[in-house]
Design a protein around this motif. Structure first.
Motif, short mmCIF file in Angstrom:
data_model
loop_
_atom_site.label_atom_id
_atom_site.label_comp_id
_atom_site.label_asym_id
_atom_site.label_seq_id
_atom_site.Cartn_x
_atom_site.Cartn_y
_atom_site.Cartn_z
N GLY A 20 0.74 -1.24 0.13
CA GLY A 20 0.11 -0.05 -0.11
C GLY A 20 0.82 1.29 -0.16
O GLY A 20 0.44 2.14 -0.75
N ARG A 21 1.97 1.46 0.69
CA ARG A 21 2.64 2.58 0.66
C ARG A 21 3.49 2.59 -0.37
O ARG A 21 3.70 3.73 -0.85
CB ARG A 21 3.94 2.42 1.98
CG ARG A 21 3.20 2.55 3.42
CD ARG A 21 4.05 2.56 4.48
NE ARG A 21 5.14 1.31 4.53
CZ ARG A 21 4.57 0.27 5.39
NH1 ARG A 21 3.39 0.48 5.99
NH2 ARG A 21 5.06 -0.67 5.60
N LEU B 214 2.22 1.69 -3.43
CA LEU B 214 1.35 2.30 -4.39
C LEU B 214 1.06 3.66 -4.24
O LEU B 214 0.70 4.56 -4.92
CB LEU B 214 0.19 1.57 -4.12
CG LEU B 214 0.20 -0.04 -4.78
CD1 LEU B 214 -1.27 -0.71 -4.25
CD2 LEU B 214 0.52 -0.09 -6.07
N GLU B 215 1.21 4.20 -2.89
CA GLU B 215 0.86 5.55 -2.60
C GLU B 215 1.95 6.51 -2.98
O GLU B 215 1.66 7.49 -3.73
CB GLU B 215 0.65 5.76 -1.22
CG GLU B 215 0.55 7.25 -0.61
CD GLU B 215 0.59 7.64 0.95
OE1 GLU B 215 0.20 8.51 1.34
OE2 GLU B 215 1.30 6.46 1.56
N VAL C 277 -8.84 5.46 -8.57
CA VAL C 277 -8.05 4.29 -8.06
C VAL C 277 -9.19 3.14 -8.40
O VAL C 277 -10.34 3.18 -7.86
CB VAL C 277 -7.90 4.34 -6.49
CG1 VAL C 277 -6.94 2.89 -6.34
CG2 VAL C 277 -6.87 5.55 -6.41
N LEU D 61 -5.72 -5.10 1.31
CA LEU D 61 -5.00 -4.06 0.64
C LEU D 61 -5.57 -2.70 0.89
O LEU D 61 -4.92 -1.80 1.31
CB LEU D 61 -4.78 -4.25 -0.67
CG LEU D 61 -3.94 -3.31 -1.54
CD1 LEU D 61 -2.48 -3.11 -0.81
CD2 LEU D 61 -3.90 -3.70 -3.01
N ILE D 62 -6.99 -2.66 0.73
CA ILE D 62 -7.68 -1.26 0.73
C ILE D 62 -7.65 -0.67 2.25
O ILE D 62 -7.41 0.35 2.34
CB ILE D 62 -8.98 -1.60 -0.02
CG1 ILE D 62 -9.28 -1.77 -1.40
CG2 ILE D 62 -9.94 -0.13 0.50
CD1 ILE D 62 -10.38 -2.02 -2.09
N ARG E 51 -5.23 -1.10 4.04
CA ARG E 51 -3.94 -0.55 4.45
C ARG E 51 -3.51 0.51 3.48
O ARG E 51 -2.44 1.11 3.74
CB ARG E 51 -3.05 -1.59 4.33
CG ARG E 51 -3.14 -2.36 5.58
CD ARG E 51 -2.64 -3.82 5.49
NE ARG E 51 -2.74 -4.83 6.47
CZ ARG E 51 -4.07 -5.30 7.17
NH1 ARG E 51 -5.02 -4.81 6.33
NH2 ARG E 51 -3.69 -6.03 8.15
N LEU E 52 -4.22 1.15 2.77
CA LEU E 52 -4.12 2.27 1.79
C LEU E 52 -4.51 3.45 2.53
O LEU E 52 -5.11 3.63 3.78
CB LEU E 52 -4.94 2.17 0.58
CG LEU E 52 -4.41 1.03 -0.44
CD1 LEU E 52 -5.81 1.13 -1.70
CD2 LEU E 52 -3.14 1.43 -0.95
N LEU F 45 -6.52 8.07 -0.85
CA LEU F 45 -6.63 7.05 -1.86
C LEU F 45 -7.64 6.23 -1.77
O LEU F 45 -8.56 6.08 -2.50
CB LEU F 45 -5.35 6.16 -1.94
CG LEU F 45 -4.08 6.58 -2.38
CD1 LEU F 45 -2.91 5.60 -2.68
CD2 LEU F 45 -4.21 7.23 -3.97
N ARG F 46 -8.23 5.90 -0.35
CA ARG F 46 -9.44 5.15 -0.22
C ARG F 46 -10.72 5.80 -0.80
O ARG F 46 -11.76 5.27 -1.16
CB ARG F 46 -9.45 4.76 1.31
CG ARG F 46 -8.53 3.81 1.80
CD ARG F 46 -9.14 2.91 2.98
NE ARG F 46 -9.39 3.77 4.14
CZ ARG F 46 -8.48 4.39 4.80
NH1 ARG F 46 -7.08 3.83 4.99
NH2 ARG F 46 -8.67 5.08 6.13
#
Length: 368
Positions: free
Chosen positions: A177-178, A180-181, A192, A204-205, A207-208, A212-213
């Protein structure tokens, strides 16, 4: 939309050969390359009939159909001048029809329209088909891509691929997640898309980061993309088709606000030409009319354009000629670093199909 990608076209004087050609090979013909060559020969004849020099035509011929590695439906935009290639752009969709033009100004509007809406996005496919248990055998496979829609359909963006044992997924999802951020922040994503297994993508979602969520749209399944095409292309098409990029929406909102208070905005071809002549245009808004018959008179410099020959000559311009209005307007936009926003008519119908947001409003004149 910023038009910096067109700057190479205007670093040299014309004339230019401009060619738009469907170069799709995933078509129901026995020999698609032969079909492309046949259509190119027709366009070559058009260029020659318009006075194109042989070297510029040869430069187009050496480029047309060079995108053999791109699957799916697509096209090419080729611009040559003085015997050399000036700009080549892969089109995310085939042109409405194959066209060729030879003239003092390049025919760029069809290319600009294919760049729109230019939305930066992040697409993620999470695949896991085993039992949902941290003690289970198996792996979670992640494929992600950051890109700009719709250009990523034919020019893949940055890809990330990971395969993680399912027993490590709860901890590893945070690190993914980090990562991707970081990629998302670099292009300031506006959408997204996360597809795939419900359990694995849910971890995964969660932890974003919250930013982004709030932009996430989820889909079950999804499947991996064709090589050379955008990840989750069909999902992106359904989600982003008809949308405007946030930057363009902000410009349009500013234009509407200025129009409501009779501020730094105007509509109509005459107003747009006047603003571009004086370098006052911040952004031009166009309802796309690809077959528009409008013509303008232009000189050698980007800001030298007018509604009539007499007006242009009155400014001391000697070398004048008549050109398609869209070609003249785009050259002026690039030369003055103004922006262009293509606005669907169903969203906003502009007077004569043109609106302009000014860099500043005229100061009122007070008389005693």
């Amino acid at each position: 939309m910023r038009l910096s990608f067109l700057e190479p076209l205007y670093r040299q004087p014309g004339p230019f050969a401009s060619v738009y050609l469907d170069t799709s090979r995933d078509v129901a013909v026995d020999d698609p390359d032969a079909a492309i060559e046949l259509r190119w020969r027709h366009l070559r004849d058009v260029l020659m009939s318009e006075g194109a020099d042989r070297d510029s035509v040869t430069a187009v011929a050496g480029t047309v159909g060079s995108d053999v590695d791109i699957p799916g439906m697509h096209g090419q935009a080729v611009f040559t001048g003085h015997g050399r290639l000036v700009l080549l752009d892969e089109l995310p969709a085939p042109p409405t029809r194959d066209t060729a033009h030879f003239g003092a100004l390049p025919d760029t509007m069809p290319l600009i329209v294919q760049h729109a809406p230019g939305i930066p996005y992040l697409a993620v496919h999470v695949h896991y088909s085993g039992p949902h248990s941290t003690d289970a055998a198996g792996a979670v496979r992640i494929e992600a891509e950051v890109g700009t829609w719709p250009l990523t359909r034919v020019t893949p963006g940055h890809r990330l691929r990971e395969e993680i044992p399912v027993s490590d997924w709860l901890n590893a999802a945070g690190e993914v997640g980090r990562e991707l951020e970081g990629h998302a922040r670099r292009i300031d994503v506006e959408a997204v898309v996360v597809a795939g297994d419900v359990w694995a993508r849910g971890i995964l979602i969660r932890r974003l980061p919250a930013a982004l969520r709030g932009q996430i749209t989820t889909f079950e399944g999804g499947g991996e993309s064709q090589p050379g095409r955008a990840l989750l292309e069909q999902r992106l098409e359904g989600l982003l088709s008809g949308r405007m990029a946030a930057h363009d929406r902000a410009l349009l909102d500013t234009f509407l606000a200025e129009r409501a208070r009779d501020g730094a905005s105007a509509e109509g071809v005459s107003a747009a030409v006047s603003a571009l002549q004086r370098g006052r245009a911040k952004a031009l808004f166009l309802n796309n009319h690809p077959e528009s018959p409008l013509r303008l008179w232009v000189g050698p410099e980007p800001g030298q354009l007018a509604l009539t020959e007499e007006e242009l000559r009155s400014y001391g311009v000697r070398d004048v000629r008549e050109e398609r209005a869209d070609a003249a307007l785009v050259r002026a936009l690039v030369g003055t670093r103004a922006e262009l926003v293509v606005v669907p008519e169903q969203r906003l119908r502009l007077f004569e199909g043109v609106g302009v947001l000014l860099r500043y409003a005229d100061r009122p004149t007070f008389r005693a």
